[in-house]
Write a protein that holds these residues in place. Structure first.
Motif, PDB file in Angstrom:
ATOM      1  N   LEU A 239       0.845  -1.191   0.000  1.00  0.00           N
ATOM      2  CA  LEU A 239       0.000   0.000   0.000  1.00  0.00           C
ATOM      3  C   LEU A 239       0.881   1.241   0.000  1.00  0.00           C
ATOM      4  O   LEU A 239       1.813   1.355   0.791  1.00  0.00           O
ATOM      5  CB  LEU A 239      -0.897   0.025   1.240  1.00  0.00           C
ATOM      6  N   GLU A 240       0.590   2.178  -0.913  1.00  0.00           N
ATOM      7  CA  GLU A 240       1.250   3.483  -0.924  1.00  0.00           C
ATOM      8  C   GLU A 240       0.178   4.545  -1.080  1.00  0.00           C
ATOM      9  O   GLU A 240      -0.883   4.301  -1.692  1.00  0.00           O
ATOM     10  CB  GLU A 240       2.270   3.587  -2.063  1.00  0.00           C
ATOM     11  N   SER A 241       0.430   5.746  -0.540  1.00  0.00           N
ATOM     12  CA  SER A 241      -0.624   6.768  -0.545  1.00  0.00           C
ATOM     13  C   SER A 241      -0.048   8.156  -0.724  1.00  0.00           C
ATOM     14  O   SER A 241       1.121   8.411  -0.435  1.00  0.00           O
ATOM     15  CB  SER A 241      -1.413   6.705   0.761  1.00  0.00           C
TER      16      SER A 241
ATOM     17  N   LEU B 293      -4.937   6.159  -2.887  1.00  0.00           N
ATOM     18  CA  LEU B 293      -4.393   4.935  -2.317  1.00  0.00           C
ATOM     19  C   LEU B 293      -4.097   3.977  -3.466  1.00  0.00           C
ATOM     20  O   LEU B 293      -4.964   3.726  -4.310  1.00  0.00           O
ATOM     21  CB  LEU B 293      -5.391   4.288  -1.348  1.00  0.00           C
ATOM     22  N   VAL B 294      -2.858   3.472  -3.510  1.00  0.00           N
ATOM     23  CA  VAL B 294      -2.462   2.552  -4.567  1.00  0.00           C
ATOM     24  C   VAL B 294      -2.131   1.199  -3.946  1.00  0.00           C
ATOM     25  O   VAL B 294      -1.365   1.120  -2.977  1.00  0.00           O
ATOM     26  CB  VAL B 294      -1.257   3.080  -5.356  1.00  0.00           C
ATOM     27  N   LEU B 295      -2.731   0.144  -4.519  1.00  0.00           N
ATOM     28  CA  LEU B 295      -2.446  -1.226  -4.125  1.00  0.00           C
ATOM     29  C   LEU B 295      -1.557  -1.841  -5.194  1.00  0.00           C
ATOM     30  O   LEU B 295      -1.835  -1.710  -6.389  1.00  0.00           O
ATOM     31  CB  LEU B 295      -3.724  -2.058  -3.987  1.00  0.00           C
ATOM     32  N   GLY B 296      -0.470  -2.502  -4.760  1.00  0.00           N
ATOM     33  CA  GLY B 296       0.444  -3.124  -5.714  1.00  0.00           C
ATOM     34  C   GLY B 296       0.711  -4.564  -5.347  1.00  0.00           C
ATOM     35  O   GLY B 296       1.106  -4.872  -4.219  1.00  0.00           O
ATOM     36  N   VAL B 297       0.485  -5.454  -6.322  1.00  0.00           N
ATOM     37  CA  VAL B 297       0.726  -6.874  -6.117  1.00  0.00           C
ATOM     38  C   VAL B 297       2.131  -7.198  -6.618  1.00  0.00           C
ATOM     39  O   VAL B 297       2.477  -6.909  -7.761  1.00  0.00           O
ATOM     40  CB  VAL B 297      -0.318  -7.728  -6.865  1.00  0.00           C
ATOM     41  N   HIS B 298       2.940  -7.806  -5.751  1.00  0.00           N
ATOM     42  CA  HIS B 298       4.300  -8.199  -6.115  1.00  0.00           C
ATOM     43  C   HIS B 298       4.290  -9.573  -6.777  1.00  0.00           C
ATOM     44  O   HIS B 298       3.305 -10.302  -6.741  1.00  0.00           O
ATOM     45  CB  HIS B 298       5.189  -8.252  -4.873  1.00  0.00           C
TER      46      HIS B 298
ATOM     47  N   ALA C 150      -3.586  -1.127  -8.571  1.00  0.00           N
ATOM     48  CA  ALA C 150      -4.961  -0.630  -8.522  1.00  0.00           C
ATOM     49  C   ALA C 150      -4.940   0.709  -7.799  1.00  0.00           C
ATOM     50  O   ALA C 150      -4.361   0.830  -6.716  1.00  0.00           O
ATOM     51  CB  ALA C 150      -5.876  -1.621  -7.808  1.00  0.00           C
ATOM     52  N   VAL C 151      -5.539   1.726  -8.407  1.00  0.00           N
ATOM     53  CA  VAL C 151      -5.540   3.076  -7.857  1.00  0.00           C
ATOM     54  C   VAL C 151      -6.948   3.406  -7.361  1.00  0.00           C
ATOM     55  O   VAL C 151      -7.936   3.266  -8.105  1.00  0.00           O
ATOM     56  CB  VAL C 151      -5.096   4.107  -8.913  1.00  0.00           C
ATOM     57  N   TYR C 152      -7.051   3.867  -6.110  1.00  0.00           N
ATOM     58  CA  TYR C 152      -8.349   4.166  -5.499  1.00  0.00           C
ATOM     59  C   TYR C 152      -8.386   5.599  -5.002  1.00  0.00           C
ATOM     60  O   TYR C 152      -7.382   6.141  -4.514  1.00  0.00           O
ATOM     61  CB  TYR C 152      -8.618   3.225  -4.319  1.00  0.00           C
ATOM     62  N   ASP C 153      -9.581   6.191  -5.128  1.00  0.00           N
ATOM     63  CA  ASP C 153      -9.883   7.472  -4.480  1.00  0.00           C
ATOM     64  C   ASP C 153     -10.464   7.149  -3.116  1.00  0.00           C
ATOM     65  O   ASP C 153     -11.492   6.467  -3.009  1.00  0.00           O
ATOM     66  CB  ASP C 153     -10.886   8.260  -5.328  1.00  0.00           C
ATOM     67  N   VAL C 154      -9.798   7.634  -2.037  1.00  0.00           N
ATOM     68  CA  VAL C 154     -10.284   7.346  -0.683  1.00  0.00           C
ATOM     69  C   VAL C 154     -10.614   8.643   0.048  1.00  0.00           C
ATOM     70  O   VAL C 154     -10.372   8.778   1.242  1.00  0.00           O
ATOM     71  CB  VAL C 154      -9.246   6.512   0.098  1.00  0.00           C
ATOM     72  N   SER C 155     -11.176   9.600  -0.707  1.00  0.00           N
ATOM     73  CA  SER C 155     -11.576  10.858  -0.069  1.00  0.00           C
ATOM     74  C   SER C 155     -12.732  10.646   0.889  1.00  0.00           C
ATOM     75  O   SER C 155     -13.006  11.484   1.750  1.00  0.00           O
ATOM     76  CB  SER C 155     -11.942  11.897  -1.135  1.00  0.00           C
ATOM     77  N   THR C 156     -13.433   9.531   0.757  1.00  0.00           N
ATOM     78  CA  THR C 156     -14.461   9.132   1.731  1.00  0.00           C
ATOM     79  C   THR C 156     -14.029   7.796   2.318  1.00  0.00           C
ATOM     80  O   THR C 156     -13.003   7.226   1.946  1.00  0.00           O
ATOM     81  CB  THR C 156     -15.837   8.993   1.062  1.00  0.00           C
ATOM     82  N   SER C 157     -14.809   7.282   3.211  1.00  0.00           N
ATOM     83  CA  SER C 157     -14.464   6.015   3.853  1.00  0.00           C
ATOM     84  C   SER C 157     -14.659   4.826   2.928  1.00  0.00           C
ATOM     85  O   SER C 157     -14.250   3.712   3.257  1.00  0.00           O
ATOM     86  CB  SER C 157     -15.299   5.824   5.121  1.00  0.00           C
ATOM     87  N   THR C 158     -15.270   5.066   1.772  1.00  0.00           N
ATOM     88  CA  THR C 158     -15.492   3.989   0.809  1.00  0.00           C
ATOM     89  C   THR C 158     -14.546   4.164  -0.373  1.00  0.00           C
ATOM     90  O   THR C 158     -14.614   5.169  -1.087  1.00  0.00           O
ATOM     91  CB  THR C 158     -16.944   3.991   0.302  1.00  0.00           C
ATOM     92  N   PRO C 159     -13.629   3.217  -0.617  1.00  0.00           N
ATOM     93  CA  PRO C 159     -12.691   3.353  -1.737  1.00  0.00           C
ATOM     94  C   PRO C 159     -13.425   3.309  -3.076  1.00  0.00           C
ATOM     95  O   PRO C 159     -14.341   2.508  -3.275  1.00  0.00           O
ATOM     96  CB  PRO C 159     -11.767   2.141  -1.581  1.00  0.00           C
TER      97      PRO C 159
END
Length: 657
Positions: A175-177, A182-187, A194-203
């Protein structure tokens, strides 16, 4: 007691009718400090308090260092602690602690665990990030990991689990932010982002996928401070890290490296990119300026036949202001925290060229040059100092302007002779690292006369011998040092006296001559008088004596006193000699025959720690035999070379019926 057989000696001497007589080696302040960790998990940098947080999963702790790498605190009781993430305000570092089913907040002001946020039984959080005012974490076990979060601003925050329903991962994604991104990266083999907008509690998913050519073997990725750029330490061919646009996950460039797939990436606030490789025998870290595809700076560590120091996977992090790059290394030399100063600035090489020799009080010219891959701003200056015997801490000579080519020059008239060093220092600027260069001139001085008596003299053991140094005319300095260096590695060179010579130019010391000794007089020189050294080597005998026992009387034969023995009585000869570890006395014996003394083969006998050696001489068994013996120390043959050859007195033996 050792036995020396006189009959054997006689047999050798008398075995034939004729007796055979034998013939005789940049200005960057990079550093490395050892880390008290048994494993490495992750690293987070606190720019407010200037602290570096490093997790140790096997040690169940987080180690805290200052910016120089010195350990200042340890946060214990964090079972299996893995990922770390620092809050935007730098008040807390959040640690994923799978062994406690919790995310732990470490207060940066005190470097102590301030709060534990339970994530639920058997959730085992692995990775963590802070974005959109919430702490996000990946939890679970293979083959199922999920995303959760909580709001640390709440007094007792509610922990939300499975925030991406129906979506799970075999391994916990990195996880990087940045801000609300918020970006999720699978090694691994089939990597993905996967890039997410987390300006609210729901990605809210913005984009997912991976650019073609960078889909395999991603080991790490970094997200820029503005959230617009991703650098993936992945398996491009040829070897390179991948630059990716966050909005659409398209490839925008690559960062070429030489000898393997990158396994760490970090982006500085100004966009400078650092990547590291698993490269035991090659360059370890590459640094790229924004927009560049070729590195402007590389680092290589501890190369040797066993390979080099290795930067840990996910082992890079920038200070928030970009002034330092931190790297955790292991392999053959670690673990270390390496602190790379000025990694975002172009390296500079400073050279100074002065004459090899010059006359004192005469003008000389010095040139120099600054070299860098980036040109220097107009009006750049270097600071010049002169260091000599009159100004050992350096004398400021002003600043000199650097030309467009990086060249500079200046003149000076050295007031003092000896080695005179000119140093030019460049303080650095926004894009250049500091640098310094120097060169040394041998400036002439008047030759100095210095003598020392006693060279080559031989003295009895323990004699008190006076050595006198005589100093001729000098400019100012009249101080002389006298040193004694006794032979033997067990006694170091020792300063006997340091002082001013008297009105006759003399300075004397007394040496207790228990060993061969080199005495040295040293004059350091001054601004106009040259340095000088004078040496004398004096020699010392050992003490040696021999006592005789088992005789029945003493008496003279001619003018010589003999110890008289019955022909079957073994004489006992006890030698006392100055002791030295491993020392042996040479036991010499001669037999009198037809008016001459003939040598038997000598033997060496070890001294006891009391300096004594007792030898029983086997009786010849016949009368009329005259013999003599003596004990000797032979330099180089008696087991050491710390004294000069010394022979004891002859002891005369006569065998009767």
């Amino acid at each position: 007691m050792r036995t020396r057989t006189v009959s054997t000696a006689l047999a050798v001497l008398f075995s034939s009718t004729a007796l055979a007589v034998g013939t005789t080696g940049s200005a960057m302040a990079d550093s490395a400090k050892a880390l008290p960790i048994s494993s490495y998990g992750d690293m987070a940098v606190d720019g407010v308090h200037k602290r570096v947080y490093i997790s140790d999963p096997s040690g169940n702790k987080v180690v805290v260092t200052d910016y120089a790498g010195k350990v200042v605190a340890t946060v214990p009781n964090l079972p299996g602690v893995q990922d770390l993430a620092i809050a935007p305000d730098s008040r807390s570092v959040y640690a994923a602690v799978p062994g406690s089913d919790a995310v732990v907040a470490i207060e940066t002001a005190t470097s102590t665990a301030a709060a534990r946020y339970g994530t639920g039984e058997n959730t085992r959080p692995q990775t963590v990030a802070v974005a959109g005012g919430r702490v996000w974490f990946m939890y679970g076990d293979q083959p199922s990991h999920h995303l959760g979060s909580f709001d640390p601003a709440q007094g007792r925050p509610e922990v939300a689990l499975d925030q991406l329903p129906g979506i799970g991962w075999y391994d916990a994604p990195e996880l990087e932010s940045a801000g609300n991104t918020l970006v999720l990266g699978v090694h691994g083999t089939w990597s993905g982002l996967a890039v997410y907008d987390v300006s609210t509690s729901t990605p809210v998913l913005r984009k997912q996928g991976m650019p073609s050519g960078a889909a395999n073997y991603m080991n790490d990725f970094a997200l820029s401070a503005d959230g617009k750029k991703i650098v993936a330490a992945s398996g491009e061919s040829p070897y390179a890290a991948t630059a990716i646009n966050t909005d659409d996950l398209t490839r925008t460039g690559g960062y070429r490296v030489e000898a393997g797939n990158p396994d760490s990436a970090a982006i500085a606030p100004d966009g400078t990119v650092a990547v590291s490789l698993y490269a035991p025998y090659d360059k370890d870290i590459y640094v790229f300026k924004p927009g560049a595809t070729a590195p402007y700076r590389t680092y290589m560590y501890a190369q040797g036949t066993a390979g080099g120091d290795i930067i840990s996977s996910r082992g890079l992090a920038w200070a928030p202001d970009g002034t330092k790059l931190f790297a955790v290394s292991g392999g053959y030399g670690g673990p270390f925290l390496r602190v790379l100063d000025d990694a975002t600035r172009f390296p500079v090489k400073a050279t100074v060229s002065a004459p090899a020799k010059a006359a004192r009080a005469k003008k000389l010219n010095v040139t120099g040059k600054l070299t860098s891959d980036k040109s220097f701003p107009a009006g750049s200056k270097v600071t010049v100092t002169r260091t000599d015997i009159g100004s050992p801490k350096g004398k400021w000579l002003g600043t000199k302007t650097v030309g467009s080519s990086g060249a500079f020059s200046f003149s000076d008239t050295p007031p003092a002779g000896g080695n005179v060093t000119y140093t030019a220092r460049y303080a650095g600027d926004a894009t250049h690292a500091p640098a310094s260069g120097k060169d040394t001139v041998a400036v002439s001085r008047t030759a100095t006369s210095l003598s020392l008596n006693g060279n080559g003299a031989l003295y009895s053991y323990g004699a008190d011998v006076s050595f006198t140094a005589h100093l001729g005319k000098t400019y100012k300095n009249r101080t002389v040092e006298i040193w004694a260096d006794p032979f033997g590695a067990d006694k170091p060179k020792k300063l006997l006296k340091k002082g001013k010579v008297n009105s006759k130019g003399n300075l004397s010391v007394t040496v207790d001559m228990t060993r061969d000794t080199t005495v040295t007089a040293v004059y350091a020189g001054d601004a106009r008088s040259g340095s000088k050294t004078a040496k004398s080597t004096a020699y010392a005998k050992v003490k040696v004596s021999t006592s005789v026992s088992k005789h029945y009387k003493t008496g003279k034969i001619g003018s010589t006193t003999y110890y008289w023995f019955h022909k079957n009585t073994d004489p006992v000869l006890t030698t006392s000699m100055t002791y030295y570890k491993g020392r042996q006395q040479r036991f010499g014996i001669q037999v009198y025959y037809q008016g001459r003394w003939y040598d038997a083969d000598p033997e060496y006998f070890a001294l006891g720690s009391n300096g004594k050696s007792v030898v029983r001489l086997e009786a010849p068994g016949q009368s009329g035999i005259r013999a003599r013996m003596r004990s000797s120390y032979i330099n180089g043959s008696s087991g050491d070379s710390v004294n000069s050859t010394t022979h004891g007195a002859w002891k005369y033996l006569y065998f009767t019926k």
